[in-house]
Write a protein that holds these residues in place. Structure first.
Motif, short mmCIF file in Angstrom:
data_model
loop_
_atom_site.label_atom_id
_atom_site.label_comp_id
_atom_site.label_asym_id
_atom_site.label_seq_id
_atom_site.Cartn_x
_atom_site.Cartn_y
_atom_site.Cartn_z
N ILE A 59 0.94 -1.33 0.04
CA ILE A 59 0.14 -0.13 -0.06
C ILE A 59 0.76 1.17 -0.12
CG2 ILE A 59 -2.10 -1.18 1.11
CD1 ILE A 59 -1.09 0.13 3.76
N PHE A 60 0.18 2.53 -0.29
CA PHE A 60 1.02 3.78 -0.59
C PHE A 60 2.21 3.65 -1.42
CE2 PHE A 60 -1.74 4.14 3.12
CZ PHE A 60 -2.42 5.47 2.96
N CYS A 61 1.97 2.74 -2.42
CA CYS A 61 3.24 2.63 -3.62
C CYS A 61 3.46 3.92 -4.33
CB CYS A 61 2.72 1.53 -4.47
SG CYS A 61 2.65 -0.01 -3.52
N ALA A 62 2.73 4.77 -4.25
CA ALA A 62 3.00 6.13 -4.96
C ALA A 62 3.84 6.87 -4.16
CB ALA A 62 1.54 6.95 -5.32
N ASP A 63 4.06 6.58 -2.97
CA ASP A 63 5.06 7.20 -1.88
C ASP A 63 6.13 6.59 -1.63
OD1 ASP A 63 2.95 9.27 -1.66
OD2 ASP A 63 2.27 8.16 0.25
N TYR A 83 14.72 4.35 -4.35
CA TYR A 83 15.80 3.34 -4.22
C TYR A 83 15.63 1.91 -4.31
CZ TYR A 83 14.60 2.89 0.53
OH TYR A 83 13.85 2.76 1.57
N TYR A 84 14.35 1.50 -4.41
CA TYR A 84 13.77 -0.05 -4.68
C TYR A 84 12.80 0.06 -5.69
CZ TYR A 84 10.49 0.99 -1.08
OH TYR A 84 9.21 1.56 -0.57
N ASP A 85 12.62 -1.35 -6.10
CA ASP A 85 11.38 -1.60 -7.01
C ASP A 85 10.54 -2.63 -6.22
OD1 ASP A 85 12.24 -0.12 -9.25
OD2 ASP A 85 13.67 -1.75 -9.64
N ILE A 86 9.32 -2.81 -6.49
CA ILE A 86 8.57 -3.67 -6.11
C ILE A 86 8.14 -4.63 -7.08
CG2 ILE A 86 6.16 -4.35 -4.95
CD1 ILE A 86 6.33 -1.50 -4.24
N THR A 87 8.96 -5.87 -6.98
CA THR A 87 8.66 -6.88 -8.27
C THR A 87 8.41 -7.98 -7.89
OG1 THR A 87 11.34 -7.78 -7.57
CG2 THR A 87 10.65 -5.49 -9.17
N ASP A 88 7.62 -8.40 -6.59
CA ASP A 88 7.10 -9.85 -6.10
C ASP A 88 5.78 -10.27 -6.80
OD1 ASP A 88 5.27 -7.89 -4.86
OD2 ASP A 88 6.27 -8.33 -2.95
#
Length: 126
Positions: free
Chosen positions: A106-110, A114-119
């Motif tokens: 959640i709150f991925c827009a914020d 320095y990291y990516d969400i790739t799961d």
């Protein structure tokens, strides 16, 4: 029963029953409080027992929620929206296996740059 504590052991807790879904929050407040994103699960307030409350400090981060941490070692432990019947318990504070898996971001827009969400898990902007 699930047991956990802060880094130094001054604050200990027990959560009865099944743990709620595990959510990773990427908002700026969670990132500042935890040092990265926060992964926590919901535990009903009636199912959470806290020991060592003299070492537990609460910070009212917003009018809608406070954050609990150990005054001795600084470990981030709890996210408490007082108007709701649950407390978010930091996953890293649990001792041993929890039998859970991360379910949602959640709150991925914020999130930090320095990291990516790739799961492949669901990502909510807010």
């Amino acid at each position: 029963m699930h047991h956990g504590s802060c880094l130094c052991g001054a604050v200990r807790f027990t959560a009865r029953g099944a743990l709620g879904k595990v959510t990773a929050c990427h908002c700026s407040l969670c990132r500042k409080h935890s040092g990265h994103f926060d992964a926590s699960c919901e535990v009903k307030k009636s199912d959470l027992r806290i020991e060592g409350e003299e070492a537990l400090r609460w910070y009212a981060a917003t009018p809608k929620a406070r954050r609990g941490f150990c005054a001795t070692c600084g470990a981030s432990l709890f996210f408490d929206p007082p108007h709701l019947d649950w407390v978010g318990v930091s996953m890293g504070a649990f001792d041993g296996p929890t039998g859970t898996r991360l379910a949602l971001h959640i709150f991925c827009a914020d999130k930090g740059d320095y990291y990516d969400i790739t799961d492949g898990l669901p990502q909510n902007a807010q």
